[in-house]
Design a protein around this motif. Structure first.
Motif, PDB file in Angstrom:
ATOM      1  N   VAL A 155       0.844  -1.202   0.000  1.00  0.00           N
ATOM      2  CA  VAL A 155       0.000   0.000   0.000  1.00  0.00           C
ATOM      3  C   VAL A 155       0.876   1.248   0.000  1.00  0.00           C
ATOM      4  CG1 VAL A 155      -1.731   1.321   1.265  1.00  0.00           C
ATOM      5  CG2 VAL A 155      -1.846  -1.185   1.241  1.00  0.00           C
ATOM      6  N   TYR A 156       0.660   2.104  -0.998  1.00  0.00           N
ATOM      7  CA  TYR A 156       1.326   3.401  -1.036  1.00  0.00           C
ATOM      8  C   TYR A 156       0.277   4.471  -0.819  1.00  0.00           C
ATOM      9  CZ  TYR A 156       3.680   7.606  -2.657  1.00  0.00           C
ATOM     10  OH  TYR A 156       4.192   8.883  -2.733  1.00  0.00           O
ATOM     11  N   GLU A 157       0.283   5.074   0.357  1.00  0.00           N
ATOM     12  CA  GLU A 157      -0.612   6.181   0.689  1.00  0.00           C
ATOM     13  C   GLU A 157       0.188   7.129   1.576  1.00  0.00           C
ATOM     14  OE1 GLU A 157      -2.441   8.839   0.832  1.00  0.00           O
ATOM     15  OE2 GLU A 157      -4.136   7.580   0.159  1.00  0.00           O
ATOM     16  N   PRO A 158       0.748   8.204   0.991  1.00  0.00           N
ATOM     17  CA  PRO A 158       1.617   9.104   1.744  1.00  0.00           C
ATOM     18  C   PRO A 158       0.890  10.013   2.731  1.00  0.00           C
ATOM     19  CG  PRO A 158       1.307   9.933  -0.475  1.00  0.00           C
ATOM     20  CD  PRO A 158       0.630   8.592  -0.421  1.00  0.00           C
ATOM     21  N   ARG A 159      -0.441  10.090   2.641  1.00  0.00           N
ATOM     22  CA  ARG A 159      -1.190  10.995   3.509  1.00  0.00           C
ATOM     23  C   ARG A 159      -1.563  10.297   4.811  1.00  0.00           C
ATOM     24  NH1 ARG A 159      -5.551  12.330  -1.069  1.00  0.00           N
ATOM     25  NH2 ARG A 159      -5.338  10.049  -1.156  1.00  0.00           N
ATOM     26  N   ASP A 160      -0.991  10.758   5.894  1.00  0.00           N
ATOM     27  CA  ASP A 160      -1.227  10.133   7.192  1.00  0.00           C
ATOM     28  C   ASP A 160      -2.695  10.178   7.597  1.00  0.00           C
ATOM     29  OD1 ASP A 160       1.446   9.473   7.524  1.00  0.00           O
ATOM     30  OD2 ASP A 160       1.931  11.363   8.542  1.00  0.00           O
ATOM     31  N   GLU A 161      -3.408  11.205   7.167  1.00  0.00           N
ATOM     32  CA  GLU A 161      -4.814  11.328   7.554  1.00  0.00           C
ATOM     33  C   GLU A 161      -5.700  10.317   6.824  1.00  0.00           C
ATOM     34  OE1 GLU A 161      -4.220  14.291   4.133  1.00  0.00           O
ATOM     35  OE2 GLU A 161      -3.091  13.493   5.850  1.00  0.00           O
ATOM     36  N   ARG A 162      -5.164   9.686   5.768  1.00  0.00           N
ATOM     37  CA  ARG A 162      -5.940   8.708   5.005  1.00  0.00           C
ATOM     38  C   ARG A 162      -5.536   7.270   5.325  1.00  0.00           C
ATOM     39  NH1 ARG A 162      -8.566  10.587   0.370  1.00  0.00           N
ATOM     40  NH2 ARG A 162      -9.306  12.706   0.797  1.00  0.00           N
ATOM     41  N   ILE A 163      -4.307   7.063   5.736  1.00  0.00           N
ATOM     42  CA  ILE A 163      -3.776   5.702   5.845  1.00  0.00           C
ATOM     43  C   ILE A 163      -4.486   4.878   6.924  1.00  0.00           C
ATOM     44  CG2 ILE A 163      -1.920   6.291   7.461  1.00  0.00           C
ATOM     45  CD1 ILE A 163      -1.780   3.761   4.515  1.00  0.00           C
ATOM     46  N   GLY A 164      -4.867   5.512   8.048  1.00  0.00           N
ATOM     47  CA  GLY A 164      -5.495   4.764   9.131  1.00  0.00           C
ATOM     48  C   GLY A 164      -6.797   4.105   8.716  1.00  0.00           C
ATOM     49  N   GLY A 165      -7.669   4.879   8.078  1.00  0.00           N
ATOM     50  CA  GLY A 165      -8.940   4.334   7.635  1.00  0.00           C
ATOM     51  C   GLY A 165      -8.781   3.269   6.575  1.00  0.00           C
ATOM     52  N   LEU A 166      -7.821   3.478   5.663  1.00  0.00           N
ATOM     53  CA  LEU A 166      -7.580   2.503   4.597  1.00  0.00           C
ATOM     54  C   LEU A 166      -7.080   1.188   5.175  1.00  0.00           C
ATOM     55  CD1 LEU A 166      -7.364   1.733   1.624  1.00  0.00           C
ATOM     56  CD2 LEU A 166      -5.112   2.832   1.559  1.00  0.00           C
ATOM     57  N   MET A 167      -6.143   1.262   6.113  1.00  0.00           N
ATOM     58  CA  MET A 167      -5.596   0.052   6.733  1.00  0.00           C
ATOM     59  C   MET A 167      -6.681  -0.723   7.478  1.00  0.00           C
ATOM     60  SD  MET A 167      -2.429  -0.251   5.948  1.00  0.00           S
ATOM     61  CE  MET A 167      -0.731   0.327   5.968  1.00  0.00           C
ATOM     62  N   ALA A 168      -7.555   0.003   8.165  1.00  0.00           N
ATOM     63  CA  ALA A 168      -8.640  -0.642   8.908  1.00  0.00           C
ATOM     64  C   ALA A 168      -9.610  -1.348   7.961  1.00  0.00           C
ATOM     65  CB  ALA A 168      -9.378   0.392   9.750  1.00  0.00           C
ATOM     66  N   GLU A 169      -9.929  -0.700   6.848  1.00  0.00           N
ATOM     67  CA  GLU A 169     -10.844  -1.285   5.869  1.00  0.00           C
ATOM     68  C   GLU A 169     -10.252  -2.553   5.256  1.00  0.00           C
ATOM     69  OE1 GLU A 169     -14.268  -1.725   3.509  1.00  0.00           O
ATOM     70  OE2 GLU A 169     -13.898  -0.387   5.212  1.00  0.00           O
ATOM     71  N   LEU A 170      -8.969  -2.524   4.941  1.00  0.00           N
ATOM     72  CA  LEU A 170      -8.308  -3.696   4.378  1.00  0.00           C
ATOM     73  C   LEU A 170      -8.268  -4.830   5.388  1.00  0.00           C
ATOM     74  CD1 LEU A 170      -5.322  -1.941   2.546  1.00  0.00           C
ATOM     75  CD2 LEU A 170      -7.383  -2.890   1.504  1.00  0.00           C
ATOM     76  N   GLY A 171      -7.933  -4.504   6.615  1.00  0.00           N
ATOM     77  CA  GLY A 171      -7.863  -5.527   7.658  1.00  0.00           C
ATOM     78  C   GLY A 171      -9.188  -6.211   7.889  1.00  0.00           C
ATOM     79  N   ALA A 172     -10.292  -5.466   7.766  1.00  0.00           N
ATOM     80  CA  ALA A 172     -11.617  -6.034   7.964  1.00  0.00           C
ATOM     81  C   ALA A 172     -11.940  -7.091   6.914  1.00  0.00           C
ATOM     82  CB  ALA A 172     -12.669  -4.932   7.937  1.00  0.00           C
ATOM     83  N   ALA A 173     -11.308  -7.001   5.755  1.00  0.00           N
ATOM     84  CA  ALA A 173     -11.532  -7.965   4.673  1.00  0.00           C
ATOM     85  C   ALA A 173     -10.430  -9.018   4.637  1.00  0.00           C
ATOM     86  CB  ALA A 173     -11.607  -7.242   3.333  1.00  0.00           C
ATOM     87  N   GLN A 174      -9.677  -9.153   5.731  1.00  0.00           N
ATOM     88  CA  GLN A 174      -8.583 -10.116   5.850  1.00  0.00           C
ATOM     89  C   GLN A 174      -7.513  -9.899   4.780  1.00  0.00           C
ATOM     90  OE1 GLN A 174     -10.697 -13.981   6.021  1.00  0.00           O
ATOM     91  NE2 GLN A 174     -10.134 -14.023   8.184  1.00  0.00           N
ATOM     92  N   ILE A 175      -7.278  -8.632   4.475  1.00  0.00           N
ATOM     93  CA  ILE A 175      -6.178  -8.254   3.600  1.00  0.00           C
ATOM     94  C   ILE A 175      -5.085  -7.669   4.488  1.00  0.00           C
ATOM     95  CG2 ILE A 175      -5.442  -6.733   1.736  1.00  0.00           C
ATOM     96  CD1 ILE A 175      -8.292  -6.803   0.656  1.00  0.00           C
ATOM     97  N   VAL A 176      -3.885  -8.214   4.379  1.00  0.00           N
ATOM     98  CA  VAL A 176      -2.775  -7.769   5.218  1.00  0.00           C
ATOM     99  C   VAL A 176      -2.006  -6.683   4.469  1.00  0.00           C
ATOM    100  CG1 VAL A 176      -0.700  -8.456   6.466  1.00  0.00           C
ATOM    101  CG2 VAL A 176      -2.622 -10.058   6.253  1.00  0.00           C
ATOM    102  N   PRO A 177      -2.134  -5.407   4.887  1.00  0.00           N
ATOM    103  CA  PRO A 177      -1.457  -4.331   4.171  1.00  0.00           C
ATOM    104  C   PRO A 177      -0.008  -4.161   4.633  1.00  0.00           C
ATOM    105  CG  PRO A 177      -2.871  -3.426   5.878  1.00  0.00           C
ATOM    106  CD  PRO A 177      -3.009  -4.910   5.958  1.00  0.00           C
TER     107      PRO A 177
END
Length: 262
Positions: free
Chosen positions: A6-28
């Motif tokens: 995952v390439y997301e340089p914006r700290d304000e966006r990365i938290g939500g994206l990581m949580a969404e991926l984790g919920a679908a059993q995707i390891v970022p």
């Protein structure tokens, strides 16, 4: 489980994206600009090509795609952008990206898109593959053996799916290890793949009418998943178990081949 860069340089966006991926059993696995300046040749090694890239749209994205593809990287590349931009999306796709999506995007849809790209990259247009009594699904479902579901753990499923994508091909233990763990911080001991393979074999054999474990050890080379030797005919049909003492091999198409009496 599915690992994804995952390439997301914006700290304000990365938290939500990581949580969404984790919920679908995707390891970022988060990567930075430095990743694209390093040795990208490792991505061409066995086991690395199955791990997708999720890249946030930025002024650097075309250069990032160009570097990845220029290094021989065949990994799925998906672009996430904040707003629809037809011209920009066409540019990333023409440059080598596999998909270009507008957020917000649910991880369940992202996973389905990645599965579609991955199976086609391995030459599978259909969402499943029959290997003797085994039906392997490429949409995240557990396999079925002789018509019944075989429950696999997350790691077992990742290993099984990686073997199924390359059915009948020998896959090295190192490649399986990289595909399942890769850059994960959770690096297990060396024999863990052997342990998981043993567990998967036992589960398949317990459900199979033939009692066959379907995953073969090719000494000194690795593992491969394939049907029993009697299923080695040059045909697209699935070999089904014939009734005991019938002296015949019956295929899913209905064709029956008589065999010599025992």
């Amino acid at each position: 489980m599915m690992h994804i860069y995952v390439y997301e340089p914006r700290d304000e966006r990365i938290g939500g994206l990581m949580a969404e991926l984790g919920a679908a059993q995707i390891v970022p696995v988060r990567i930075s600009d430095a990743f694209f300046e390093g040795d990208l040749g490792m991505l061409t090694l066995e086991g690395h090509s199955s791990r997708p890239f999720l890249l946030a749209d930025s002024a650097l994205v075309i250069g990032q795609i160009t570097r990845l593809r220029g290094a021989g990287c065949r990994n799925p590349i998906i672009i996430l952008r904040d707003f629809r931009n037809t011209r920009a999306a066409a540019g990333t796709l023409d440059c080598g990206a596999d998909d270009d999506l507008v957020i917000p995007l649910r991880a369940i849809e992202l996973r389905a898109r990645i599965n579609s790209i991955t199976r086609r990259a391995h030459g599978h247009a259909a969402p499943s593959l029959n290997i003797g009594e085994v039906t392997a699904y490429f949409d995240g479902r557990d396999p079925e053996v002789a018509g019944q579901r075989v429950f696999l753990s997350g790691r077992e499923h990742a290993i099984f799916q990686y073997l199924a994508l390359s059915a009948s091909k020998v896959i090295s233990k190192a490649a399986i290890y990289e595909a399942v763990y890769g850059l994960s911080e959770d690096q297990p001991f060396d024999k863990v793949i052997d342990v998981y393979i043993c567990r998967i074999r036992k589960k398949i054999a317990a459900a199979a009418v033939s009692g066959h474990g379907y995953i073969e050890t090719v000494h000194g080379r690795g593992y491969k998943i394939s049907a029993p030797e009697q299923a080695g005919y040059e045909t697209g049909d699935t070999l089904l178990p014939a009734p005991a003492d019938s002296g015949a091999l019956t295929y899913s198409s209905g064709m029956t081949i008589e065999t010599a009496a025992q």
